[in-house]
Motif scaffolding. Structure first.
Motif, PDB file in Angstrom:
ATOM      1  N   UNK B   5       0.856  -1.190   0.000  1.00 27.27           N
ATOM      2  CA  UNK B   5       0.000   0.000   0.000  1.00 27.27           C
ATOM      3  C   UNK B   5       0.886   1.231   0.000  1.00 27.27           C
ATOM      4  N   UNK B   6       0.486   2.201  -0.791  1.00 29.22           N
ATOM      5  CA  UNK B   6       1.231   3.467  -0.880  1.00 29.22           C
ATOM      6  C   UNK B   6       0.325   4.580  -0.367  1.00 29.22           C
ATOM      7  N   UNK B   7       0.709   5.108   0.786  1.00 23.80           N
ATOM      8  CA  UNK B   7      -0.111   6.124   1.459  1.00 23.80           C
ATOM      9  C   UNK B   7       0.748   7.363   1.670  1.00 23.80           C
ATOM     10  N   UNK B   8       0.132   8.516   1.690  1.00 19.78           N
ATOM     11  CA  UNK B   8       0.899   9.707   2.065  1.00 19.78           C
ATOM     12  C   UNK B   8      -0.027  10.808   2.571  1.00 19.78           C
ATOM     13  N   UNK B   9       0.582  11.783   3.210  1.00 18.49           N
ATOM     14  CA  UNK B   9      -0.098  13.031   3.593  1.00 18.49           C
ATOM     15  C   UNK B   9      -1.389  12.811   4.394  1.00 18.49           C
ATOM     16  N   UNK B  42       3.186  -5.025   2.671  1.00 19.13           N
ATOM     17  CA  UNK B  42       3.745  -3.948   3.487  1.00 19.13           C
ATOM     18  C   UNK B  42       3.074  -2.622   3.108  1.00 19.13           C
ATOM     19  N   UNK B  43       3.252  -1.663   3.994  1.00 14.12           N
ATOM     20  CA  UNK B  43       2.672  -0.332   3.762  1.00 14.12           C
ATOM     21  C   UNK B  43       3.819   0.673   3.678  1.00 14.12           C
ATOM     22  N   UNK B  44       3.734   1.529   2.707  1.00 13.95           N
ATOM     23  CA  UNK B  44       4.751   2.563   2.524  1.00 13.95           C
ATOM     24  C   UNK B  44       4.083   3.923   2.715  1.00 13.95           C
ATOM     25  N   UNK B  45       4.523   4.656   3.740  1.00 11.23           N
ATOM     26  CA  UNK B  45       3.924   5.977   4.002  1.00 11.23           C
ATOM     27  C   UNK B  45       4.944   7.048   3.607  1.00 11.23           C
ATOM     28  N   UNK B  46       4.599   7.822   2.591  1.00 12.34           N
ATOM     29  CA  UNK B  46       5.585   8.732   1.981  1.00 12.34           C
ATOM     30  C   UNK B  46       5.482  10.155   2.525  1.00 12.34           C
ATOM     31  N   UNK B  47       5.544  10.274   3.816  1.00  7.21           N
ATOM     32  CA  UNK B  47       5.668  11.593   4.429  1.00  7.21           C
ATOM     33  C   UNK B  47       4.367  12.195   4.919  1.00  7.21           C
ATOM     34  N   UNK B  48       4.533  13.074   5.923  1.00  3.12           N
ATOM     35  CA  UNK B  48       3.405  13.783   6.535  1.00  3.12           C
ATOM     36  C   UNK B  48       2.341  12.831   7.071  1.00  3.12           C
ATOM     37  N   UNK B  49       2.819  11.787   7.732  1.00  2.73           N
ATOM     38  CA  UNK B  49       1.876  10.937   8.461  1.00  2.73           C
ATOM     39  C   UNK B  49       1.205  11.788   9.539  1.00  2.73           C
ATOM     40  N   UNK B 195       7.308   6.317  -5.425  1.00  6.71           N
ATOM     41  CA  UNK B 195       6.200   6.535  -4.495  1.00  6.71           C
ATOM     42  C   UNK B 195       6.314   7.932  -3.894  1.00  6.71           C
ATOM     43  N   UNK B 196       5.406   8.794  -4.284  1.00  5.87           N
ATOM     44  CA  UNK B 196       5.523  10.190  -3.882  1.00  5.87           C
ATOM     45  C   UNK B 196       4.584  10.614  -2.770  1.00  5.87           C
ATOM     46  N   UNK B 197       4.979  11.663  -2.121  1.00  3.14           N
ATOM     47  CA  UNK B 197       4.149  12.337  -1.144  1.00  3.14           C
ATOM     48  C   UNK B 197       4.319  13.829  -1.315  1.00  3.14           C
ATOM     49  N   UNK B 198       3.563  14.604  -0.566  1.00  6.01           N
ATOM     50  CA  UNK B 198       3.629  16.063  -0.537  1.00  6.01           C
ATOM     51  C   UNK B 198       2.554  16.716  -1.400  1.00  6.01           C
TER      52      UNK B 198
END
Lengths: 508, 416
Positions: B5-9, B42-49, B195-198
């Motif tokens: 899973x790709x999660x962010x912000x 697995x879970x990938x959290x790309x910043x600003x959790x 995998x981006x965040x922001x």
């Protein structure tokens, strides 16, 4: 004072000096004649032999030397009787009490002693506000090491013409100029770089990280921005200035623009049926427009898909490139676009789109009375006659000609580079208010520049013809006189500079 | 087939309003539940959790509890900092939770040389290799990208993911300035998934010479603009990515359980009475159940001042019809009589940024680069954010003052 010559004769514009025998003077050298109130700056434009002896006697003596082998034959009082006569013109006059510089309206005193230009005379080359480096002051072939600047805001908004034949140093000049302004925020400069030769050098500048933006599609340039332009950002006016269309073809283009808005280019490329035939668009005209769009821009519709021969024009990306570039320029950044993979017209189209947008933006700022808050924007065009030649300037919506004529009112200027000044019409040449004149062997080219120069260069034909690589004359309405310069090598400027290193931070 | 899973912000703790804060947390919890339901590896959290480097502990406690449940199902969680939950001045909650073993921070770099050399994190279950660069305040991470040893990353084999928290210029549709994001050329090539965040908008794009660049956007939203975008159709959620040796499928999973309704009132040349009537008309709508309601009043009033418009009765009526939240925005409302709002914008953050940008030129003569130009505007915004931080429980006034002063000094590059 070390005397190198003395004023002996002549008239305004043609002052004759006698050279001191052991102080040889060069063509183009700058000299100072001085009295109690004024310094007068002289420049040498011609040299010739002078003698107190009858020419026939001199010719006979020469015969004795070369035919009769009288090798030890010498004239009595050789230095006194035979000499060099120097023709010079007065470039400027400086009042000693307040360093005011004037156009010389009187002759220096008869028999004035004349010396070479020295460090004490550098007030002739006063540093300007918003300085733009053009080179080092040159006297003959000697680099005096005094930097020559002009007011960059004025000079760039009133256009700069760089006239040079191949190999005389125009690329080096531009690199030096760009290097100088890279850390200055009074100007944004767009360089359309068909030889991809500027970025490698400029990125060594300490301010390049903040102020230099490089657009390319070449791989391996970390930090470079993709040069991709969404075809939807192209307007018919952008195209009309760089690709020739007949009136029916132009009407066809406008028809699609009105019907499809931003999709006009794609719909033209796609249309195999000539959907507007009943409304006056001839299939032949459409076909020619399609062919021109393909051959000039590389855009076509094949097997149900749009295709582009180059990577620049795109249908699914690059939608903000033009806005980004305009914003960068209007905030004083320098943008280098690698257009080496583009055909001529496509390169000019890229410049045309940006030039149109930036002029629109600056016109709006002027209407809001806010133009003074923004930096001057200048666009570098190589081989300027492609858009500024006689047969080009009157083409509809040629944005480059528009900028040349009225860009200065909106702080948008051109830096036009050409080997062929003679094909640029006088009207445009007259608007190029700063000319950087490098050596040129062709009399017709020299004449075109001389006749449109901001100062009287009518006696400088020989001088211009004799300029070595890197030597130039700056003629500008923003200088008191035509200034001889030697442009330093960019490698010398770039060598000691080390690009600011990123601050070492702990990586977590 | 393995999946992640790709999660962010998520910006947990972002809202002052308790309801929105709760809804934001619920969106995150829903994302976690979906990951368990879909049995991701697995879970990938790309910043600003989290919205701050040290958020309120009640939010941390609830988020931790949910992530613990996920971990107990054998699902690893990998995290990078974002621009909000990173602090150059203090330890972040991300460090605390990493040390506790709840999740693993991705970035493990060696920058002993003049290059940033990233190490891959190997997910034991799937064999996926993950490298990445965290977000920073004012996009300081640009420097890391510049120094990045790309060759080493590119030569690694296997299924590779690059996690990041910054805007990519070529992917942005005009919403960000060039100097707020980085060009794609800064990224190492040959990764399967970027995998981006922001960026708070869902974005998927294949870049020439690279793999798939993906921003899932925010799971709920961080400010009014995010909610307005949701009302205008922007989906809120995260991605589940199936892969073997390459990406096989990318599925978007929505996390926002409430609908968002937006009503716009154009108050140009209207009186305050006219606006009140228009507000009353909005109340006639009967579909507010479980809905977040946004009312945006903008324009220039012909007479009266904006504060003459009492919105409380409207709020009460809409709440009575079952709305979970009513947000009335009149930041872009001004009056001909009392024209004191010069910046037309929607969100407080946007107004602050624009004001700082407009005035950054006044600092041109200062010697600190952090005060000049766009960098100056960003610094000013960071200083303002720092000054907004509240006093912690049990913190003395002088400790609080010292802490804020030190933080501001660091932002301006004047501290240690």
């Amino acid at each position: 004072m070390e005397v190198v010559s003395q004023i002996i004769n002549g008239a305004q514009g043609e002052i004759i000096l006698r050279e001191k025998s052991d102080k040889p003077i060069e063509l183009g050298e700058i000299l100072i004649a001085e009295d109690s109130d004024n310094k007068i700056l002289l420049q040498v434009y011609d040299l010739q032999y002078g003698s107190q002896l009858d020419p026939k006697r001199i010719e006979y003596a020469s015969g004795l030397t070369i035919e009769e082998k009288w090798e030890d034959l010498k004239f009595h009082d050789q230095e006194l009787r035979n000499y060099v006569l120097v023709k010079a013109k007065a470039l400027a006059q400086m009042k000693k009490d307040d360093n005011t510089i004037l156009v010389p309206k009187r002759l220096p005193k008869h028999f004035s002693m004349v010396r070479r230009f020295s460090e004490d005379d550098k007030e002739f080359i006063a540093k300007q506000e918003n300085s733009l480096l053009l080179g080092n002051l040159r006297s003959g072939s000697k680099d005096l090491g005094i930097k020559v600047h002009i007011n960059g805001v004025e000079a760039l908004s009133h256009h700069v013409l760089v006239a040079a034949t191949t190999g005389r140093g125009k690329s080096n000049f531009l690199k030096v100029m760009l290097w100088d302004v890279l850390d200055k925020d009074y100007c944004g400069i767009l360089v359309l770089d068909p030889h991809d030769e500027y970025y490698d050098v400029l990125e060594k500048h300490p301010a390049s990280r903040e102020n230099l933006f490089y657009y390319t599609n070449k791989k391996g340039f970390a930090g470079a921005y993709s040069l991709r332009i969404d075809v939807k950002t192209i307007k018919p006016d952008d195209l009309f200035g760089v690709v020739s269309f007949t009136e029916p073809q132009e009407q066809a283009v406008i028809k699609y623009w009105k019907a499809f808005g931003e999709n006009w280019l794609l719909e033209i490329a796609r249309d195999k049926e000539c959907i507007f035939e009943k409304e006056g668009v001839h299939p032949g005209s459409l076909s020619v427009v399609q062919r021109k769009i393909h051959t000039k821009l590389g855009i076509q519709f094949e097997d149900g898909n749009f295709a582009c021969d180059n990577e620049v024009f795109d249908i699914s990306g690059g939608e903000k490139t033009i806005d980004d570039v305009c914003r960068l320029l209007s905030t004083g950044k320098k943008v280098v676009m690698d257009t080496s993979m583009l055909m001529d017209e496509a390169e000019l189209l890229v410049g045309s789109i940006i030039a149109n947008r930036i002029l629109e933006v600056y016109k709006a700022k002027k209407a809001e009375n806010r133009l003074k808050e923004f930096p001057v924007v200048s666009i570098v065009i190589e081989e300027a006659p492609r858009v500024l030649a006689e047969n080009k300037i009157n083409e509809a919506n040629n944005i480059y000609a528009t900028i040349a004529r009225e860009g200065r009112k909106f702080k948008v200027g051109l830096i036009a580079i050409t080997q062929l000044s003679s094909v640029i019409p006088k009207e445009i040449m007259a608007n190029m208010n700063t000319k950087v004149i490098f050596g040129n062997e062709l009399a017709v080219e020299r004449e075109a520049i001389i006749s449109s120069a901001s100062q009287d260069l009518s006696k400088d034909g020989k001088n211009i013809a004799s300029l070595n690589k890197g030597e130039a004359i700056i003629s500008s309405i923003f200088t008191n006189f035509a200034i001889p310069v030697k442009v330093p090598l960019i490698d010398e400027l770039a060598k000691p500079a080390a690009r600011s290193q990123p601050v070492q931070r702990k990586v977590m | 087939m393995p999946s992640f899973a790709h999660i962010s912000d998520c910006h947990l703790g972002a809202w002052r309003d308790k309801t929105l804060r709760k809804l934001n947390l619920e969106a995150f919890e829903k994302a976690m539940d979906k990951c368990v339901e879909k049995n991701v590896d697995f879970i990938l959290i790309c910043g600003d959790l989290f919205d701050k480097n040290i958020p309120d502990l009640d939010i941390v406690e609830q988020a931790t509890r949910k992530m613990r449940q996920v971990r107990n199902q054998g699902i690893e969680i990998y995290v990078i900092y974002g621009s909000h939950d990173y602090s150059p001045a203090a330890t972040s909650i991300i460090d605390v939770l990493h040390s506790s073993g709840l999740f693993t921070k991705i970035m493990d770099a060696d920058n002993a040389t003049d290059k940033v050399s990233l190490k891959f994190l190997h997910d034991k279950k799937t064999g996926a290799k993950i490298a990445g660069i965290s977000g920073r305040r004012a996009s300081i991470e640009k420097y890391y990208y510049e120094m990045l040893d790309r060759e080493k990353l590119e030569s690694e084999g296997g299924f590779k993911i690059f996690a990041f928290h910054i805007g990519v210029n070529e992917l942005m549709g005009g919403s960000m300035h060039t100097d707020e994001c980085i060009p794609v050329s800064f990224f190492p090539r040959n990764f399967d998934y970027y995998a981006g965040g922001h960026i708070h908008s869902r974005t998927e794009k294949k870049e020439n010479g690279y793999g798939l660049f993906v921003y899932p956007g925010t799971t709920f939203g961080w400010n009014y603009n995010d909610l307005e975008n949701a009302a205008n159709g922007e989906e809120r959620g995260f991605f589940i990515v199936d892969f073997d040796s390459s990406v096989k499928n990318v599925e978007f999973v929505e996390t926002m359980k409430n609908s968002v309704k937006l009503f716009e009132i154009n108050a140009d040349n209207k009186t305050t009475d006219d606006v009140r009537k228009m507000l009353d008309k909005i109340c006639d709508d009967n579909s507010f159940e479980n809905c977040i309601t946004l009312i945006k009043i903008k324009g220039v009033l012909a007479s009266g001042k904006s504060s003459d418009i009492n919105t409380q009765p409207v709020r009460d009526k809409i709440y009575a019809k079952g709305a979970v939240n009513v947000f009335i925005n009149r930041n872009a409302l001004s009056s001909k009589e009392f024209d004191d709002i010069k910046i037309k914008a929607d969100a407080r953050e946007t107004i602050e940024e624009r004001i700082f940008r407009e005035h950054s030129g006044m600092c041109a003569a200062y010697s600190l680069n952090t005060l000049k130009g766009d960098e100056g505007a960003r610094s000013a915004k960071a200083v303002l954010d720092a000054a907004k931080e509240g006093k912690k429980e049990n913190e003395t006034k002088s400790d609080y003052a010292d802490r804020i002063a030190a933080k501001i000094a660091r932002i301006l590059g004047a501290g240690t």
